[in-house]
Write a protein that holds these residues in place. Structure first.
Motif, PDB file in Angstrom:
ATOM      1  N   ARG A  37       0.796  -1.226  -0.098  1.00 53.90           N
ATOM      2  CA  ARG A  37       0.013  -0.175   0.034  1.00 53.90           C
ATOM      3  C   ARG A  37       0.834   1.243  -0.050  1.00 53.90           C
ATOM      4  NH1 ARG A  37      -4.234  -0.605   4.651  1.00 53.90           N
ATOM      5  NH2 ARG A  37      -3.844  -2.602   5.007  1.00 53.90           N
ATOM      6  N   HIS A  38       2.042   1.224   0.595  1.00 46.78           N
ATOM      7  CA  HIS A  38       2.812   2.506   0.607  1.00 46.78           C
ATOM      8  C   HIS A  38       4.217   2.442   0.210  1.00 46.78           C
ATOM      9  CE1 HIS A  38      -0.251   3.716   3.657  1.00 46.78           C
ATOM     10  NE2 HIS A  38      -0.003   2.411   4.241  1.00 46.78           N
ATOM     11  N   LEU A  39       4.562   1.303  -0.396  1.00 45.84           N
ATOM     12  CA  LEU A  39       6.033   0.882  -0.715  1.00 45.84           C
ATOM     13  C   LEU A  39       5.763   0.250  -2.181  1.00 45.84           C
ATOM     14  CD1 LEU A  39       9.119   0.472  -0.211  1.00 45.84           C
ATOM     15  CD2 LEU A  39       8.369  -1.646   0.632  1.00 45.84           C
ATOM     16  N   ALA A  40       6.693   0.669  -3.183  1.00 41.87           N
ATOM     17  CA  ALA A  40       6.916  -0.024  -4.376  1.00 41.87           C
ATOM     18  C   ALA A  40       8.551  -0.516  -4.637  1.00 41.87           C
ATOM     19  CB  ALA A  40       6.630   0.926  -5.570  1.00 41.87           C
ATOM     20  N   VAL A  41       8.515  -1.820  -5.043  1.00 40.70           N
ATOM     21  CA  VAL A  41       9.725  -2.652  -5.288  1.00 40.70           C
ATOM     22  C   VAL A  41       9.738  -3.052  -6.497  1.00 40.70           C
ATOM     23  CG1 VAL A  41      11.601  -4.025  -4.443  1.00 40.70           C
ATOM     24  CG2 VAL A  41      10.066  -2.972  -2.841  1.00 40.70           C
ATOM     25  N   TRP A  42      10.742  -2.644  -7.513  1.00 35.72           N
ATOM     26  CA  TRP A  42      10.880  -3.167  -8.789  1.00 35.72           C
ATOM     27  C   TRP A  42      12.373  -3.938  -8.983  1.00 35.72           C
ATOM     28  CZ3 TRP A  42      10.146   2.372 -10.546  1.00 35.72           C
ATOM     29  CH2 TRP A  42       8.827   2.852 -10.330  1.00 35.72           C
ATOM     30  N   HIS A  43      12.154  -4.615 -10.083  1.00 39.36           N
ATOM     31  CA  HIS A  43      13.490  -5.452 -10.324  1.00 39.36           C
ATOM     32  C   HIS A  43      13.521  -4.551 -11.532  1.00 39.36           C
ATOM     33  CE1 HIS A  43      16.122  -7.798 -12.949  1.00 39.36           C
ATOM     34  NE2 HIS A  43      16.606  -8.103 -11.714  1.00 39.36           N
ATOM     35  N   GLY A  44      14.813  -3.690 -11.954  1.00 37.06           N
ATOM     36  CA  GLY A  44      14.959  -3.098 -13.129  1.00 37.06           C
ATOM     37  C   GLY A  44      16.169  -3.626 -13.785  1.00 37.06           C
ATOM     38  N   CYS A  45      16.028  -3.707 -14.978  1.00 37.58           N
ATOM     39  CA  CYS A  45      17.083  -3.955 -16.042  1.00 37.58           C
ATOM     40  C   CYS A  45      17.070  -2.971 -17.104  1.00 37.58           C
ATOM     41  CB  CYS A  45      16.622  -5.305 -16.609  1.00 37.58           C
ATOM     42  SG  CYS A  45      17.777  -6.104 -17.582  1.00 37.58           S
ATOM     43  N   ILE A  46      18.327  -2.449 -17.261  1.00 38.40           N
ATOM     44  CA  ILE A  46      19.031  -1.300 -18.301  1.00 38.40           C
ATOM     45  C   ILE A  46      19.938  -2.194 -19.158  1.00 38.40           C
ATOM     46  CG2 ILE A  46      19.568   0.841 -18.730  1.00 38.40           C
ATOM     47  CD1 ILE A  46      18.697   1.710 -15.906  1.00 38.40           C
ATOM     48  N   GLU A  47      19.553  -2.199 -20.302  1.00 36.68           N
ATOM     49  CA  GLU A  47      20.691  -2.979 -21.085  1.00 36.68           C
ATOM     50  C   GLU A  47      21.744  -1.995 -21.322  1.00 36.68           C
ATOM     51  OE1 GLU A  47      19.003  -1.702 -25.372  1.00 36.68           O
ATOM     52  OE2 GLU A  47      17.832  -3.116 -24.791  1.00 36.68           O
ATOM     53  N   PRO A  48      23.002  -2.605 -21.879  1.00 34.56           N
ATOM     54  CA  PRO A  48      24.054  -1.724 -22.029  1.00 34.56           C
ATOM     55  C   PRO A  48      23.999  -0.505 -22.966  1.00 34.56           C
ATOM     56  CG  PRO A  48      24.822  -3.916 -21.998  1.00 34.56           C
ATOM     57  CD  PRO A  48      23.313  -3.942 -22.118  1.00 34.56           C
ATOM     58  N   GLY A  49      24.233   0.742 -22.261  1.00 34.36           N
ATOM     59  CA  GLY A  49      24.223   2.045 -23.251  1.00 34.36           C
ATOM     60  C   GLY A  49      22.734   2.523 -22.949  1.00 34.36           C
ATOM     61  N   GLY A  50      21.744   1.897 -22.383  1.00 33.66           N
ATOM     62  CA  GLY A  50      20.638   2.246 -21.931  1.00 33.66           C
ATOM     63  C   GLY A  50      20.752   3.377 -20.851  1.00 33.66           C
TER      64      GLY A  50
END
Length: 123
Positions: A37-50
């Motif tokens: 309800r109060h917290l967001a957690v993500w797994h982020g993936c950024i490709e090389p150069g992104g």
């Protein structure tokens, strides 16, 4: 309610490509759909150069924990090189930018509080 998630198998998790980012895909881990309800957690993936282009969150604190890969992280006016095991806290209203600089994708845990409503999954 799915509260246990394998970060090596995110195929069933809701995902999104955030605006103002290139080469980025985030998967929701803690979100309204599984009871947060109060917290967001993500797994982020950024490709090389992104990158996550320079931006700020006026009403949300944000934190990042680097799981894999390398990046140049700008916080305010200062640049920092980060790799696995590094943590950075971004207070609300502070400009930040992330550029994936390694040869492998940058993998991050992204934590935000309070939960930004514009990124809630539409399940």
């Amino acid at each position: 309610m799915e509260c246990f998630i394998d970060l090596e198998n995110l195929s069933g998790q809701p995902s999104f490509a955030p605006p103002g980012h290139s080469g980025t895909l985030n998967h929701h881990l803690a979100h309204q759909g599984n009871g947060a309800r109060h917290l967001a957690v993500w797994h982020g993936c950024i490709e090389p150069g992104g990158e996550a282009h320079e931006h700020l969150h006026p009403e949300t604190d944000q934190a990042f924990y680097v799981l894999a890969g390398e990046c140049l992280f700008r916080l305010g006016r200062d640049d920092h090189r980060l790799g696995p095991g590094n943590f950075v806290f971004v207070p609300q209203g502070v400009d930040h930018r992330i550029l994936s600089t390694g040869t492998e994708s940058l993998r991050l845990l992204v934590i935000m509080a309070p939960m930004p409503q514009e990124t809630a999954p539409t399940e």
